[in-house]
Design an enzyme around this catalytic site. Structure first.
Site, PDB file in Angstrom:
ATOM      1  N   GLU A   5      -6.836   4.824   7.793  1.00 13.56           N
ATOM      2  CA  GLU A   5      -6.621   6.241   7.460  1.00 13.56           C
ATOM      3  C   GLU A   5      -7.841   6.838   6.773  1.00 13.56           C
ATOM      4  O   GLU A   5      -8.131   8.024   6.916  1.00 13.56           O
ATOM      5  CB  GLU A   5      -5.350   6.381   6.605  1.00 13.56           C
ATOM      6  CG  GLU A   5      -4.098   6.152   7.448  1.00 13.56           C
ATOM      7  CD  GLU A   5      -2.913   5.538   6.722  1.00 13.56           C
ATOM      8  OE1 GLU A   5      -2.893   5.552   5.476  1.00 13.56           O
ATOM      9  OE2 GLU A   5      -2.005   5.033   7.419  1.00 13.56           O
TER      10      GLU A   5
ATOM     11  N   LYS B 116       0.133   4.264  -0.300  1.00 14.62           N
ATOM     12  CA  LYS B 116      -0.496   5.471   0.269  1.00 14.62           C
ATOM     13  C   LYS B 116      -0.227   6.674  -0.666  1.00 14.62           C
ATOM     14  O   LYS B 116      -0.153   6.480  -1.869  1.00 14.62           O
ATOM     15  CB  LYS B 116      -0.001   5.682   1.694  1.00 14.62           C
ATOM     16  CG  LYS B 116      -0.184   4.406   2.543  1.00 14.62           C
ATOM     17  CD  LYS B 116       0.035   4.590   3.995  1.00 14.62           C
ATOM     18  CE  LYS B 116      -0.215   3.251   4.708  1.00 14.62           C
ATOM     19  NZ  LYS B 116      -0.103   3.339   6.152  1.00 14.62           N
TER      20      LYS B 116
ATOM     21  N   GLY C 252       2.718   2.422  10.805  1.00 15.97           N
ATOM     22  CA  GLY C 252       3.691   3.500  10.647  1.00 15.97           C
ATOM     23  C   GLY C 252       4.386   3.890  11.937  1.00 15.97           C
ATOM     24  O   GLY C 252       5.046   4.926  12.005  1.00 15.97           O
TER      25      GLY C 252
ATOM     26  N   SER D  56       3.625  -2.064  10.295  1.00 19.35           N
ATOM     27  CA  SER D  56       5.079  -2.143  10.475  1.00 19.35           C
ATOM     28  C   SER D  56       5.642  -3.514  10.123  1.00 19.35           C
ATOM     29  O   SER D  56       6.532  -4.026  10.807  1.00 19.35           O
ATOM     30  CB  SER D  56       5.467  -1.747  11.911  1.00 19.35           C
ATOM     31  OG  SER D  56       5.064  -0.411  12.166  1.00 19.35           O
TER      32      SER D  56
ATOM     33  N   ASN E 209       0.875  -1.178   0.000  1.00 16.53           N
ATOM     34  CA  ASN E 209       0.000   0.000   0.000  1.00 16.53           C
ATOM     35  C   ASN E 209       0.907   1.221   0.000  1.00 16.53           C
ATOM     36  O   ASN E 209       1.497   1.563   1.021  1.00 16.53           O
ATOM     37  CB  ASN E 209      -0.896  -0.029   1.250  1.00 16.53           C
ATOM     38  CG  ASN E 209      -1.742   1.232   1.374  1.00 16.53           C
ATOM     39  OD1 ASN E 209      -1.774   2.053   0.452  1.00 16.53           O
ATOM     40  ND2 ASN E 209      -2.417   1.382   2.488  1.00 16.53           N
TER      41      ASN E 209
ATOM     42  N   GLU F  45      -5.251  -4.727  10.608  1.00 13.98           N
ATOM     43  CA  GLU F  45      -4.235  -3.694  10.796  1.00 13.98           C
ATOM     44  C   GLU F  45      -4.516  -2.953  12.101  1.00 13.98           C
ATOM     45  O   GLU F  45      -5.309  -1.998  12.114  1.00 13.98           O
ATOM     46  CB  GLU F  45      -4.268  -2.691   9.640  1.00 13.98           C
ATOM     47  CG  GLU F  45      -3.973  -3.295   8.286  1.00 13.98           C
ATOM     48  CD  GLU F  45      -3.379  -2.278   7.334  1.00 13.98           C
ATOM     49  OE1 GLU F  45      -2.314  -2.568   6.781  1.00 13.98           O
ATOM     50  OE2 GLU F  45      -3.952  -1.202   7.154  1.00 13.98           O
TER      51      GLU F  45
ATOM     52  N   HIS G  25      -9.543   1.241   4.940  1.00 16.55           N
ATOM     53  CA  HIS G  25      -8.262   1.434   5.637  1.00 16.55           C
ATOM     54  C   HIS G  25      -8.471   2.406   6.803  1.00 16.55           C
ATOM     55  O   HIS G  25      -9.276   3.333   6.715  1.00 16.55           O
ATOM     56  CB  HIS G  25      -7.218   1.980   4.659  1.00 16.55           C
ATOM     57  CG  HIS G  25      -5.837   1.938   5.224  1.00 16.55           C
ATOM     58  ND1 HIS G  25      -5.374   2.886   6.100  1.00 16.55           N
ATOM     59  CD2 HIS G  25      -4.828   1.043   5.069  1.00 16.55           C
ATOM     60  CE1 HIS G  25      -4.127   2.574   6.454  1.00 16.55           C
ATOM     61  NE2 HIS G  25      -3.778   1.459   5.832  1.00 16.55           N
TER      62      HIS G  25
HETATM   63  P1  13P Z   1       3.159   0.442   7.689  1.00 14.99           P
HETATM   64  O1  13P Z   1       3.653  -0.853   7.115  1.00 14.99           O
HETATM   65  O2  13P Z   1       3.923   1.634   7.208  1.00 14.99           O
HETATM   66  O3  13P Z   1       3.038   0.373   9.181  1.00 14.99           O
HETATM   67  O4  13P Z   1       1.655   0.661   7.125  1.00 14.99           O
HETATM   68  C1  13P Z   1       0.730  -0.363   7.245  1.00 14.99           C
HETATM   69  C2  13P Z   1      -0.481  -0.019   6.457  1.00 14.99           C
HETATM   70  O5  13P Z   1      -1.224   0.874   6.804  1.00 14.99           O
HETATM   71  C3  13P Z   1      -0.717  -0.774   5.216  1.00 14.99           C
HETATM   72  O6  13P Z   1      -2.002  -0.545   4.739  1.00 14.99           O
END
Ligand code: 13P
Length: 248
Positions: A96, A11, A170, A209, A9, A164, A94
């Protein structure tokens, strides 16, 4: 036997030059018998990503889609448009999007219906915040998100779930393999109660992560069927190492 699936992903990252470099390297160097692999760049990079990955085993997906198939919805991109372009996957719900765009379970459910109807395979994200975990509500929250998205769907062909935990995204904090496994087993139990879902055949990805040094341990857990990778998917070597950890 569920084949491992690793999805990057991206982003809101990357330029056209990054798409060319990153995907050029990933598609050329995919390890043999690696996990099934997909990348989800921003909408504006999808066409280029599809071109670079053409003929390789790397599939391309989007990070979201509209709940409507067409119409006066300025700024939106529909699932049929993604299908027409050649996208195979779409990430939905997601954290976010839930946090910054106030996406509700109802909206995620509508997007899921739209994606499946268009022939796009959905990756539905669920996960609790740190406060919710510390308050002992993690399972209740995840069960509610699953129910909200899946109940009453006409067709759940190709469904993938991504667990997640919001506190692990992150942050460098990964759920331990045991913590993740426990939640994945719980999710599989919830899926067993959803009409139209074959819980044993459904892949449940872990996200938060995931890095080359923790992927193999996570993938060694019985109910972890791959990963949804954020930061590490922007580095070709790291992403390829995670994909390689999912070797059959
Ligand atoms: P990270 O791997 O940067 O923690 O992000 C995970 C994520 O949100 C994947 O959709």
């Amino acid at each position: 036997m569920r084949q491992k699936l690793v999805v990057g992903n991206w982003k809101m990252h990357g330029s056209r030059a990054d798409v060319a470099a990153l995907l050029g390297e990933i598609s050329a160097s995919l390890p043999a018998q690696a996990a099934e692999t997909a990348v989800c760049p921003a909408y504006v990079h999808l066409a280029q990503a599809l071109e670079v990955c053409a003929g390789s085993a790397v599939a391309v997906g989007a990070q979201d889609c509209s709940h409507m198939s067409s119409g006066a919805f300025t700024g939106e991109v529909s699932a049929p448009m993604l299908q027409d372009l050649g996208c195979r996957w779409v990430i939905l719900g997601h954290s976010e999007r839930r946090q910054y765009h106030a996406e509700s379970d109802n909206l995620v459910a509508a997007k899921l219906g739209a994606a499946v109807a268009a022939g796009i395979r959905p990756i539905v994200c669920v996960g609790e915040t740190r406060e919710q975990r510390e308050g002992g509500e993690a399972e209740t929250v995840v069960a509610g998100q699953l129910q909200g998205a899946l109940d009453g769907q006409k067709d759940l062909t190709g469904l993938v779930i991504a667990y997640e935990p919001v506190w692990a995204i992150g942050t460098g904090l990964t759920a331990s393999p045991e913590q993740a496994q426990a939640m994945h087993a719980f999710i599989r139990g919830c899926l067993a109660g959803v009409a139209g879902v074959d819980a044993e055949a459904t892949r449940i990805l872990y996200g938060g992560s995931v890095k080359p040094d923790n992927a193999a341990q996570l993938f060694g857990q019985k109910d972890i069927d791959g990963a949804l990778v954020g930061g590490a998917s922007l580095d070709a070597r790291d992403f390829l190492a995670i994909v390689g950890a999912g070797r059959a």
